[in-house]
Design a protein around this motif. Structure first.
Motif, PDB file in Angstrom:
ATOM      1  N   GLN A  22       0.829  -1.205   0.000  1.00 42.73           N
ATOM      2  CA  GLN A  22       0.000   0.000   0.000  1.00 42.73           C
ATOM      3  C   GLN A  22       0.866   1.258   0.000  1.00 42.73           C
ATOM      4  O   GLN A  22       0.572   2.226  -0.711  1.00 42.73           O
ATOM      5  CB  GLN A  22      -0.937  -0.003   1.212  1.00 42.73           C
ATOM      6  N   ALA A  23       1.937   1.248   0.774  1.00 44.60           N
ATOM      7  CA  ALA A  23       2.841   2.401   0.798  1.00 44.60           C
ATOM      8  C   ALA A  23       3.497   2.594  -0.567  1.00 44.60           C
ATOM      9  O   ALA A  23       3.624   3.733  -1.058  1.00 44.60           O
ATOM     10  CB  ALA A  23       3.909   2.207   1.878  1.00 44.60           C
ATOM     11  N   ASN A  25       2.225   1.688  -3.426  1.00 42.34           N
ATOM     12  CA  ASN A  25       1.179   2.183  -4.330  1.00 42.34           C
ATOM     13  C   ASN A  25       0.934   3.676  -4.127  1.00 42.34           C
ATOM     14  O   ASN A  25       0.734   4.417  -5.090  1.00 42.34           O
ATOM     15  CB  ASN A  25      -0.118   1.392  -4.149  1.00 42.34           C
ATOM     16  N   LYS A  26       0.957   4.129  -2.883  1.00 43.40           N
ATOM     17  CA  LYS A  26       0.790   5.564  -2.609  1.00 43.40           C
ATOM     18  C   LYS A  26       1.961   6.355  -3.190  1.00 43.40           C
ATOM     19  O   LYS A  26       1.773   7.415  -3.782  1.00 43.40           O
ATOM     20  CB  LYS A  26       0.666   5.818  -1.105  1.00 43.40           C
ATOM     21  N   ASP A  29       1.478   6.537  -6.903  1.00 38.10           N
ATOM     22  CA  ASP A  29       0.486   7.562  -7.275  1.00 38.10           C
ATOM     23  C   ASP A  29       1.072   8.965  -7.148  1.00 38.10           C
ATOM     24  O   ASP A  29       0.834   9.826  -7.999  1.00 38.10           O
ATOM     25  CB  ASP A  29      -0.775   7.432  -6.404  1.00 38.10           C
ATOM     26  N   ALA A  30       1.853   9.183  -6.104  1.00 42.19           N
ATOM     27  CA  ALA A  30       2.494  10.490  -5.916  1.00 42.19           C
ATOM     28  C   ALA A  30       3.482  10.773  -7.048  1.00 42.19           C
ATOM     29  O   ALA A  30       3.541  11.899  -7.566  1.00 42.19           O
ATOM     30  CB  ALA A  30       3.205  10.539  -4.563  1.00 42.19           C
ATOM     31  N   ARG A 149       5.390   0.267  -7.768  1.00 43.41           N
ATOM     32  CA  ARG A 149       4.352  -0.763  -7.647  1.00 43.41           C
ATOM     33  C   ARG A 149       4.992  -2.156  -7.626  1.00 43.41           C
ATOM     34  O   ARG A 149       4.568  -3.042  -6.872  1.00 43.41           O
ATOM     35  CB  ARG A 149       3.352  -0.645  -8.789  1.00 43.41           C
TER      36      ARG A 149
END
Length: 178
Positions: A22-23, A25-26, A29-30, A149
């Motif tokens: 999850q980190a 993926n964040k 996205d950033a 990712r």
């Protein structure tokens, strides 16, 4: 080690892997957002360059009009000067002077148009460079995002593998004999 502790250990490893994914993926996205923001900043330059082109082209038109007005004035002064001196302006030196002035005037206009064409080509080149830089920014952001990712997925797979290994070593996956 008890079964409960082993289950908690396996669960903790899996949850840790999920959190890492999850980190990642964040962060991915950033990275995408940063790349897009940078690309939009670069693309803004394309619009500014187009405005610069419009100003330069308008300047050429105004300059040509002013030069034509000045040329007419100079030619009028030449005619008046020769006429005042009592020289026939229909032949000889006065006509040569008027023709030379006209040639020089046409040359100056041609040079102005040529210089304007060069500036327009430079602007077109700068716009294309900006467009390519914006595209590159998006591509770099996409590559960074994909890498992040993949790291997250690798972490998740690694934690599932580690959890499975821990589970087998602690015996929670072993068949129970009743």
């Amino acid at each position: 080690m008890g079964v409960t502790a082993a289950v908690i250990g396996v669960g903790t490893q899996i949850v840790g892997g999920i959190q890492q994914q999850q980190a990642a993926n964040k962060a991915s996205d950033a990275a995408q957002r940063v790349g897009e923001f940078n690309a939009k900043l670069i693309e803004r330059d394309i619009g500014l360059l187009e405005k610069q082109r419009q100003i330069i082209n308008a300047n050429l038109v105004i300059s040509e009009k002013l030069k034509r007005k000045e040329f007419k004035g100079v030619q009028g002064e030449v005619v008046a000067g020769f006429g005042y001196a009592g020289i026939d302006i229909a032949q000889g030196t006065p006509v040569q002077v008027l023709r030379e002035n006209a040639r020089q005037f046409e040359y100056e206009l041609a040079v102005d148009k040529f210089n304007n064409a060069i500036v327009n080509q430079q602007i077109t080149d700068a716009q294309e460079e900006a467009r390519l830089n914006a595209e590159l920014s998006r591509m770099e952001a996409g590559a960074t995002a994909a890498s992040l990712r993949a790291q997250g997925t690798r972490s998740l797979i690694g934690s599932i593998g580690a959890a499975a290994q821990f589970g087998y070593q602690s015996g929670i996956f072993a068949p129970r004999i009743a």
